[in-house]
Each structure stands twice: as structure tokens, then as C-alpha cells.
Design an enzyme around this catalytic site. Structure first.
Site, PDB file in Angstrom:
ATOM      1  N   SER A   4      25.953 -41.263  -2.310  1.00 59.29           N
ATOM      2  CA  SER A   4      26.872 -41.706  -1.276  1.00 59.29           C
ATOM      3  C   SER A   4      27.573 -40.516  -0.626  1.00 59.29           C
ATOM      4  O   SER A   4      27.740 -39.472  -1.236  1.00 59.29           O
ATOM      5  CB  SER A   4      27.904 -42.640  -1.904  1.00 59.29           C
ATOM      6  OG  SER A   4      29.029 -42.708  -1.083  1.00 59.29           O
ATOM      7  N   CYS A   5      27.962 -40.685   0.647  1.00 59.91           N
ATOM      8  CA  CYS A   5      28.694 -39.624   1.360  1.00 59.91           C
ATOM      9  C   CYS A   5      30.201 -39.815   1.250  1.00 59.91           C
ATOM     10  O   CYS A   5      30.969 -39.034   1.793  1.00 59.91           O
ATOM     11  CB  CYS A   5      28.315 -39.600   2.831  1.00 59.91           C
ATOM     12  SG  CYS A   5      26.654 -39.035   3.107  1.00 59.91           S
ATOM     13  N   VAL A   6      30.637 -40.902   0.628  1.00 64.06           N
ATOM     14  CA  VAL A   6      32.073 -41.128   0.509  1.00 64.06           C
ATOM     15  C   VAL A   6      32.437 -41.300  -0.963  1.00 64.06           C
ATOM     16  O   VAL A   6      33.508 -41.596  -1.330  1.00 64.06           O
ATOM     17  CB  VAL A   6      32.569 -42.352   1.314  1.00 64.06           C
ATOM     18  CG1 VAL A   6      32.626 -42.023   2.782  1.00 64.06           C
ATOM     19  CG2 VAL A   6      31.699 -43.564   1.076  1.00 64.06           C
TER      20      VAL A   6
ATOM     21  N   ASN B  78      35.169 -35.226   4.796  1.00 70.45           N
ATOM     22  CA  ASN B  78      35.256 -35.784   3.447  1.00 70.45           C
ATOM     23  C   ASN B  78      34.089 -35.292   2.581  1.00 70.45           C
ATOM     24  O   ASN B  78      34.273 -34.938   1.414  1.00 70.45           O
ATOM     25  CB  ASN B  78      35.249 -37.313   3.526  1.00 70.45           C
ATOM     26  CG  ASN B  78      35.395 -37.962   2.179  1.00 70.45           C
ATOM     27  OD1 ASN B  78      36.425 -37.809   1.533  1.00 70.45           O
ATOM     28  ND2 ASN B  78      34.360 -38.638   1.723  1.00 70.45           N
TER      29      ASN B  78
ATOM     30  N   MET C 200      34.411 -33.172  -0.952  1.00 71.62           N
ATOM     31  CA  MET C 200      33.747 -33.717  -2.146  1.00 71.62           C
ATOM     32  C   MET C 200      32.773 -32.722  -2.771  1.00 71.62           C
ATOM     33  O   MET C 200      32.403 -32.857  -3.928  1.00 71.62           O
ATOM     34  CB  MET C 200      33.004 -35.012  -1.800  1.00 71.62           C
ATOM     35  CG  MET C 200      33.893 -36.228  -1.796  1.00 71.62           C
ATOM     36  SD  MET C 200      32.983 -37.708  -1.332  1.00 71.62           S
ATOM     37  CE  MET C 200      31.953 -37.952  -2.767  1.00 71.62           C
TER      38      MET C 200
END
Lengths: 103, 168
Positions: A101-103, B33, B37
Site C-alpha cells: 500500500s502507498c498509505v 506521505n 513512510m
């Protein structure tokens, strides 16, 4: 695919060091994997790892947002626990595949 | 003779968001974001219509343009006629659908996305020129906005090895 001896147990890992068989995971392995990421494993880390493992087993797509809403830790806290890789490092330590996932 | 090149990992991204449609804003937010991350420093500079993304009254009400977007299709892949996009309510409907599709992928609303980025150490700035132009004050903007600065100030934050500036 390769095998690696972690905490005295032979486990299957991929080329990036992610475990490919989550069922081989133990807390002792988590401790060793955390060390590789310069993380001293605490109960807080383990809680997150166990949550990720449960969600992964359910087939859920894991995101930091989801962890942040789990009630275990907020997103800021998650970054503190796993600096520089809140989802990647926690997944690695939890013995589940690298998140997509990118989030 | 082939030389083995050693690549140094990316350390910092400076993202400039100048447009205010859902897709432009989210492209910027996802990149910022995604950077934090991965342990990459991220700084965002919102300017012109991109300011909508950090303006309290507008940030969660962004739209997607339904006119003049040849890549847009209707469900099922049928081309979306520009004339249809001009009808009242269509843009709102399409925008609501975009948001729903993103929510299904656990992509948060803009305000929460900014919470996530700043929780990871990302920094948010607003453009001085554009805020003057749109008559916006610091209190009109999200509390995550560190400061209203000039592009020169932003460039000053963009120094260091392995830094990239991205414009959307």
C-alpha cells in the site's frame, strides 16, 4: 527464495529479508528481526506486530491509517516505534510480506 | 567497460502543489506521505489553486474537473463526453465517486492525510504570493501549515544531497 537462521530457527525469507511463511514466526524471531532494523523490541512493538499479523491473516490491506485507527497506537507513535518505516519495518518484524500500500 | 555505479538513496523530496483538483492534490499528498513512510524527508509547498488543499473551508470539498479531461471515462470504460461534464451536478457526482473509490482504498480525506504526513515529520508550507493574491491569512489555513513563505524561502529548504523537487 532463501532460508535464514534467525534465533536458532531456520525460516524462509525473500531477497529483501521478509519472511515468506508467517507461520514460522515467533517472538524470538521478531526480536532478532527488530535488531537488524536497530529497534529494541518492546511490548508496544509486539502489540503492533501481532495486530498486523491478525489483519494479514484476514486478508486485509495494511496501511498506517488502519494501524492508527486500531486503538493500539496513533500514527505519530507508530513512526516513533518504527523510525523511517512505520509499515515496512513493522511488517518485516511481524513476519508478514512487504506491504504493497502507498498509505 | 561497464562501471558499476553506486546509487545513493533519495533523502529529501520537496513537492510543489499548484493545482486544486482532487487528482492533483492527492498526487502530491500520496508522494509526500509515501516519502515519509520510506524514511525520506518531505516538504510541501502549496501555491495558487493548490492552496485549496490547505484552506480549512475548502480542503475536504475538492472537485475533479469533468470538462476537458480526455482521459475520463464513465463506469464501463465508455468515453465521458465533455458536454455531459458541463451539466449541473455532474462534477459534484463525479467528485463524490472519486472520493468514494479512494476511501475504499483507505485513502483518507485531505485534512486527515495532512495529519498523517505531519505525524511522519513531513512539513507543510503555503506560498506568500498566492495567499496574498487570494487574500488568505494564516488562520484560514490548516493548523499543519508551518508558515507562509516565498518560493525563495522554499528553495532554501530544498538544499542537501539527494534532494528532489517535484512539481504537480
Amino acid at each position: 527464495m532463501a532460508t535464514k537462521n534467525i534465533a536458532g530457527i531456520s525460516v524462509d525469507v525473500n531477497e529483501e529479508g521478509y519472511m515468506t511463511d508467517p507461520s514460522q514466526w515467533t517472538e524470538a524471531i521478531a526480536k532478532e528481526l527488530a535488531k537488524e532494523e536497530d529497534i529494541e523490541l518492546t511490548d508496544e512493538h509486539l502489540k503492533v506486530a501481532k495486530y498486523l499479523r491478525e489483519e494479514h491473516e484476514k486478508g486485509a490491506v495494511l496501511t498506517i491509517r488502519k494501524v492508527g485507527k486500531s486503538g493500539l497506537v496513533d500514527i505519530k507513535g507508530l513512526y516513533k516505534l518504527f523510525p523511517g518505516g512505520p509499515l515496512k519495518k513493522s511488517s518485516k518484524i511481524a513476519g508478514i510480506p512487504k506491504p504493497t500500500s502507498c498509505v | 567497460m561497464a562501471e558499476k555505479k553506486e546509487e545513493k538513496p533519495l533523502k529529501k523530496v520537496c513537492i510543489i502543489c499548484a493545482k486544486g483538483t482532487i487528482e492533483d492534490v492527492y498526487a502530491s499528498l500520496v508522494m509526500a506521505n509515501g516519502a515519509v513512510m520510506e524514511g525520506i524527508e518531505a516538504k510541501m509547498f502549496f501555491t495558487f489553486f493548490g492552496l485549496d488543499a490547505i484552506t480549512k473551508k475548502k480542503m475536504n470539498k475538492l472537485h475533479t474537473g469533468t470538462v476537458g479531461n480526455p482521459a475520463m471515462t464513465m463506469p464501463g470504460g465508455i468515453p465521458f463526453p465533455t458536454l455531459l461534464g458541463m451539466l449541473p451536478g455532474v462534477e459534484a457526482g463525479v467528485s463524490a465517486m472519486m472520493k468514494k473509490q479512494m476511501a475504499d482504498l483507505d485513502i483518507p480525506p485531505v485534512d486527515e492525510f495532512l495529519d498523517m504526513i505531519t505525524a511522519g515529520g513531513g512539513e507543510i508550507y503555503a506560498c506568500k504570493l498566492a495567499t496574498d493574491m487570494f487574500k488568505l491569512k494564516k488562520e484560514d489555513l490548516s493548523e499543519h501549515v508551518i508558515d507562509i513563505i516565498t518560493i525563495g524561502d522554499f528553495y532554501a529548504l530544498a538544499g542537501g544531497d539527494n534532494t528532489q523537487i517535484i512539481f504537480t
